[in-house]
Design an enzyme around this catalytic site. Sequence first.
Site, PDB file in Angstrom:
ATOM      1  N   ARG A  47       0.822  -1.218   0.000  1.00 20.78           N
ATOM      2  CA  ARG A  47       0.000   0.000   0.000  1.00 20.78           C
ATOM      3  C   ARG A  47       0.854   1.265   0.000  1.00 20.78           C
ATOM      4  O   ARG A  47       0.454   2.273  -0.580  1.00 20.78           O
ATOM      5  CB  ARG A  47      -0.893  -0.007   1.247  1.00 20.78           C
ATOM      6  CG  ARG A  47      -1.965  -1.056   1.138  1.00 20.78           C
ATOM      7  CD  ARG A  47      -3.258  -0.598   1.706  1.00 20.78           C
ATOM      8  NE  ARG A  47      -3.249  -0.657   3.169  1.00 20.78           N
ATOM      9  CZ  ARG A  47      -4.282  -0.312   3.923  1.00 20.78           C
ATOM     10  NH1 ARG A  47      -5.375   0.143   3.353  1.00 20.78           N
ATOM     11  NH2 ARG A  47      -4.226  -0.408   5.222  1.00 20.78           N
ATOM     12  N   LYS A 156       3.520 -18.827   7.548  1.00 23.80           N
ATOM     13  CA  LYS A 156       2.863 -19.113   8.816  1.00 23.80           C
ATOM     14  C   LYS A 156       2.542 -17.801   9.539  1.00 23.80           C
ATOM     15  O   LYS A 156       3.246 -16.827   9.308  1.00 23.80           O
ATOM     16  CB  LYS A 156       3.729 -20.037   9.669  1.00 23.80           C
ATOM     17  CG  LYS A 156       4.799 -19.321  10.523  1.00 23.80           C
ATOM     18  CD  LYS A 156       5.338 -20.219  11.588  1.00 23.80           C
ATOM     19  CE  LYS A 156       5.293 -19.545  12.923  1.00 23.80           C
ATOM     20  NZ  LYS A 156       6.344 -18.616  13.245  1.00 23.80           N
ATOM     21  N   HIS A 186       9.706 -22.339   7.278  1.00 26.87           N
ATOM     22  CA  HIS A 186      11.105 -22.196   6.849  1.00 26.87           C
ATOM     23  C   HIS A 186      12.005 -23.276   7.465  1.00 26.87           C
ATOM     24  O   HIS A 186      13.080 -23.541   6.955  1.00 26.87           O
ATOM     25  CB  HIS A 186      11.625 -20.780   7.121  1.00 26.87           C
ATOM     26  CG  HIS A 186      12.014 -20.520   8.543  1.00 26.87           C
ATOM     27  ND1 HIS A 186      11.117 -20.211   9.513  1.00 26.87           N
ATOM     28  CD2 HIS A 186      13.229 -20.549   9.163  1.00 26.87           C
ATOM     29  CE1 HIS A 186      11.742 -20.043  10.664  1.00 26.87           C
ATOM     30  NE2 HIS A 186      13.029 -20.251  10.486  1.00 26.87           N
ATOM     31  N   LYS A 190      15.594 -25.807   5.854  1.00 23.67           N
ATOM     32  CA  LYS A 190      16.955 -25.904   6.396  1.00 23.67           C
ATOM     33  C   LYS A 190      17.597 -27.212   5.924  1.00 23.67           C
ATOM     34  O   LYS A 190      16.985 -28.278   6.023  1.00 23.67           O
ATOM     35  CB  LYS A 190      16.931 -25.881   7.939  1.00 23.67           C
ATOM     36  CG  LYS A 190      16.511 -24.532   8.520  1.00 23.67           C
ATOM     37  CD  LYS A 190      16.517 -24.590  10.030  1.00 23.67           C
ATOM     38  CE  LYS A 190      15.824 -23.383  10.647  1.00 23.67           C
ATOM     39  NZ  LYS A 190      16.646 -22.197  10.751  1.00 23.67           N
ATOM     40  N   GLU A 224      16.350 -20.380  22.121  1.00 25.11           N
ATOM     41  CA  GLU A 224      16.770 -19.094  21.566  1.00 25.11           C
ATOM     42  C   GLU A 224      17.248 -18.190  22.690  1.00 25.11           C
ATOM     43  O   GLU A 224      16.643 -18.164  23.764  1.00 25.11           O
ATOM     44  CB  GLU A 224      15.604 -18.422  20.847  1.00 25.11           C
ATOM     45  CG  GLU A 224      15.134 -19.210  19.636  1.00 25.11           C
ATOM     46  CD  GLU A 224      14.034 -18.473  18.888  1.00 25.11           C
ATOM     47  OE1 GLU A 224      14.364 -17.728  17.961  1.00 25.11           O
ATOM     48  OE2 GLU A 224      12.873 -18.633  19.264  1.00 25.11           O
ATOM     49  N   ASP A 243       3.750 -19.974  18.063  1.00 24.09           N
ATOM     50  CA  ASP A 243       4.885 -19.455  17.293  1.00 24.09           C
ATOM     51  C   ASP A 243       5.855 -20.564  16.868  1.00 24.09           C
ATOM     52  O   ASP A 243       6.380 -20.531  15.752  1.00 24.09           O
ATOM     53  CB  ASP A 243       5.631 -18.411  18.144  1.00 24.09           C
ATOM     54  CG  ASP A 243       6.720 -17.702  17.374  1.00 24.09           C
ATOM     55  OD1 ASP A 243       6.443 -17.245  16.250  1.00 24.09           O
ATOM     56  OD2 ASP A 243       7.862 -17.610  17.876  1.00 24.09           O
ATOM     57  N   HIS A 248       6.997 -25.422  13.621  1.00 23.77           N
ATOM     58  CA  HIS A 248       8.375 -25.910  13.434  1.00 23.77           C
ATOM     59  C   HIS A 248       8.635 -27.221  14.192  1.00 23.77           C
ATOM     60  O   HIS A 248       9.181 -28.167  13.642  1.00 23.77           O
ATOM     61  CB  HIS A 248       9.387 -24.872  13.917  1.00 23.77           C
ATOM     62  CG  HIS A 248       9.229 -23.530  13.276  1.00 23.77           C
ATOM     63  ND1 HIS A 248       8.871 -23.367  11.960  1.00 23.77           N
ATOM     64  CD2 HIS A 248       9.370 -22.279  13.771  1.00 23.77           C
ATOM     65  CE1 HIS A 248       8.814 -22.082  11.677  1.00 23.77           C
ATOM     66  NE2 HIS A 248       9.102 -21.398  12.758  1.00 23.77           N
ATOM     67  N   LYS A 348      12.302 -18.671  24.601  1.00 22.93           N
ATOM     68  CA  LYS A 348      13.114 -17.480  24.319  1.00 22.93           C
ATOM     69  C   LYS A 348      13.878 -17.130  25.587  1.00 22.93           C
ATOM     70  O   LYS A 348      13.493 -17.524  26.690  1.00 22.93           O
ATOM     71  CB  LYS A 348      12.206 -16.319  23.926  1.00 22.93           C
ATOM     72  CG  LYS A 348      11.331 -16.641  22.708  1.00 22.93           C
ATOM     73  CD  LYS A 348      11.460 -15.619  21.625  1.00 22.93           C
ATOM     74  CE  LYS A 348      10.597 -15.929  20.440  1.00 22.93           C
ATOM     75  NZ  LYS A 348      11.337 -16.297  19.243  1.00 22.93           N
TER      76      LYS A 348
HETATM   77  C1  BG6 Z   1       9.943 -18.005  13.524  1.00 26.58           C
HETATM   78  C2  BG6 Z   1       9.363 -17.519  14.827  1.00 26.58           C
HETATM   79  O1  BG6 Z   1       8.990 -18.727  12.805  1.00 26.58           O
HETATM   80  O2  BG6 Z   1      11.060 -18.834  13.789  1.00 26.58           O
HETATM   81  C3  BG6 Z   1      10.401 -16.780  15.640  1.00 26.58           C
HETATM   82  O3  BG6 Z   1       8.273 -16.655  14.561  1.00 26.58           O
HETATM   83  C4  BG6 Z   1      11.633 -17.638  15.829  1.00 26.58           C
HETATM   84  O4  BG6 Z   1       9.891 -16.368  16.899  1.00 26.58           O
HETATM   85  C5  BG6 Z   1      12.112 -18.176  14.486  1.00 26.58           C
HETATM   86  O5  BG6 Z   1      12.643 -16.841  16.429  1.00 26.58           O
HETATM   87  C6  BG6 Z   1      13.226 -19.178  14.677  1.00 26.58           C
HETATM   88  O6  BG6 Z   1      13.756 -19.487  13.433  1.00 26.58           O
HETATM   89  P1  BG6 Z   1      15.281 -19.842  13.278  1.00 26.58           P
HETATM   90  O7  BG6 Z   1      15.446 -20.195  11.838  1.00 26.58           O
HETATM   91  O8  BG6 Z   1      16.032 -18.622  13.682  1.00 26.58           O
HETATM   92  O9  BG6 Z   1      15.520 -20.986  14.212  1.00 26.58           O
END
Ligand code: BG6
Length: 510
Positions: A47, A156, A186, A190, A224, A243, A248, A348
Site C-alpha cells: 500500500r 505461517k 522455513h 533448512k 533461543e 509461534d 516448526h 526465548k
Molecule cells: C519463527 C518464529 O517462525 O522462527 C520466531 O516466529 C523464531 O519467533 C524463528 O525466532 C526461529 O527461526 P530460526 O530459523 O532462527 O531458528
Amino acid sequence: MLRPINQALVIFGASGDLTYRKLLPALFDLYSQSALPENFVILGVARSPMTRAAFCDKMKEGIEKFSNLAKKYESLIEPFLSRVDYLSIDTFDKAEYSKLRQKLVEIDHAFHTDGNYLFYLATPPSMYEIVAFNLQAVDLHREQTGRYFRRIIVEKPFGYDLASALDLNNKLHAVFSEQQIYRIDHYLGKETVQNILVFRFSNGLFEPIWNRNFIHHVEITAAETLGIGNRGRYYEQAGAIRDMLQNHLMHLLALVAMEPPVLFEAQALQNEMVKVLQALRPLDKESIESNIIRGQYTGARTNRGFLAAYREEKDVAPDSNTETFVAMKVFIDNWRWADVPFYIRTGKRLPSQLTEVIIHLKATPQSLFKGQCTGPSCNKIILRIQPEEGIGMQFGLKSPGSGYNVKQVQMDFKYSELANIYIPSAYERLLLDVMQGDPALFIRGDAVEATWKFIDPLLKYIQSNKDFKLYGYPSCTWGPEEANQLIPEGWSEYPAYCSIEEEPRFTILG
Ligand code: BG6
C-alpha cells in the site's frame, strides 16, 4: 542445476520486514548462482506509495545486509535490481487489482515471463483471504495446465486455532486448488532438517533401530537466546505454542518419527508426515496438567547486562499470560513408537541458541564392564539442526590401558568441515522449489489441520483455566525448574553462552 521456467514473482507486503530481510536477499543469492529463471521479474506490491527507485534502494540495503553472497558478487546487485519493480495498490480494494493485472501483462510483454505468476503473501495473515479473493476477481488465480501456472505462497501462521485454520484452508481452496498452494515453514528449508530424511532413509544402519525396541526416548529442543524484540504485538497473540510448537517443532517431530515413504516424491512424503501427526496421542485434562509446562521469562542480571522481563517488553501487557517457553511430553500411538516419550521444549531468552534432536537409545541388557553406562541414554544420536550443523553419535569405548574400563566418547560430523560447500538459506531452497513446482517441503492442508487438532485442546484449556500455571523463569536460565521434572532422565546439557549473575528466583506468574 535445472533452471525454473520463465515467471514473475509478485510479493504482497513488499514494504515489510520479511521481504527486506529474507526474500530479496535469498532471491539475490539464487540469482548470483544462476538459479533463477532466464526471464524473471520480482514485482513488489504494497500500500505504501513508493517509486520503483526508492523500493530498489531499500532492497539493495537489505541485500547488502542479509544476503550470503552479496559481498562475493557485489557487481551483480545492480543487474539483479533491474528485474525488480514496485506497484502501490490498496490491497484491500478489489477494484485496484485490475492495475496489477495490467502491470503483469506489461511485464510479460517486456520480459517474456510467459504468464506464469507466483504470488507470495508476505502480509499479515488477516490479508490472506482478502488477497486470494481479490486475485480471483481479476482472474489471476486460474492456471492452464501445460500453458501457464499460478501459485500462491502463504507464510505461517496458518490459522490461530483449529477453527480458524479450517476456515483459512476452506477460503484458500475456494480460489486455489491444493496443488497451487505452498504453505511455507522455513524449518523444512533448512539443509539439516532435510538431512534427517537422508540420514534415516539412505543408511541401512539406523532404520532397523529407529523404533520402540531400541529407542528409550527422543528429545527435541529449540532454544533461543533472544527475547521477543519488537514483535510484542504479534507474540502476545501467539506465544511459544503457536509461534514454534504448532509448526516448526511438530514438523521436526514428523520427520524424525515418520515411516519411510514408498517413493521420494512430494505426495508420498507428505502422506507419511500427516500419518505421524494424526497418530499423536490426543491431549486431555490429565495429560495437559501433568505433561506440559509453560513459562515466561522474567528480568535478570547476566553477564550480558540486565535482560528485561517479558512483561516489560514493548507492546506486552504488564499482566500478560503469554508463554515464552513450553516443554511437553508427547506420545505417538502407532506400532513404531508406542510408549516412547518425545520430550519437546522451546523458549526465548534461554542460555544457548540451538536446535537439536537427540535420539536416546536403550542400554545393553547386561552390564559387563567397569564404568559402563547403564542409564537410559548411553548411546545418543544427535541431529544438530543449528548452529554447528551436523550429526553426532555418543557411545562407550574401552579406555586405553589395563582392565576394561568404559569411557563415553563422541563422534561428530560437521557440515562446516566440508570444504567449499555452500549451504543455501532456507528461503533460497524453498523459493526455488516453488518456482520449480515441487511441493515436497511445504505443508499440506491436512498436515496443518492435524497439528491444530492436536494443539487445540491445549489452547482451549489455557483459555478456560486461568489457574493453569505459568511459571516465571529468569532470563538466561533453562526455563522453569518444573520442566525438569517432566523428564526423569534429565534434559541434555548444553553450553551456556550467557550466565546469570545472581541466584535465579523462580516464581509462579499466574
Ligand atoms: C519463527 C518464529 O517462525 O522462527 C520466531 O516466529 C523464531 O519467533 C524463528 O525466532 C526461529 O527461526 P530460526 O530459523 O532462527 O531458528
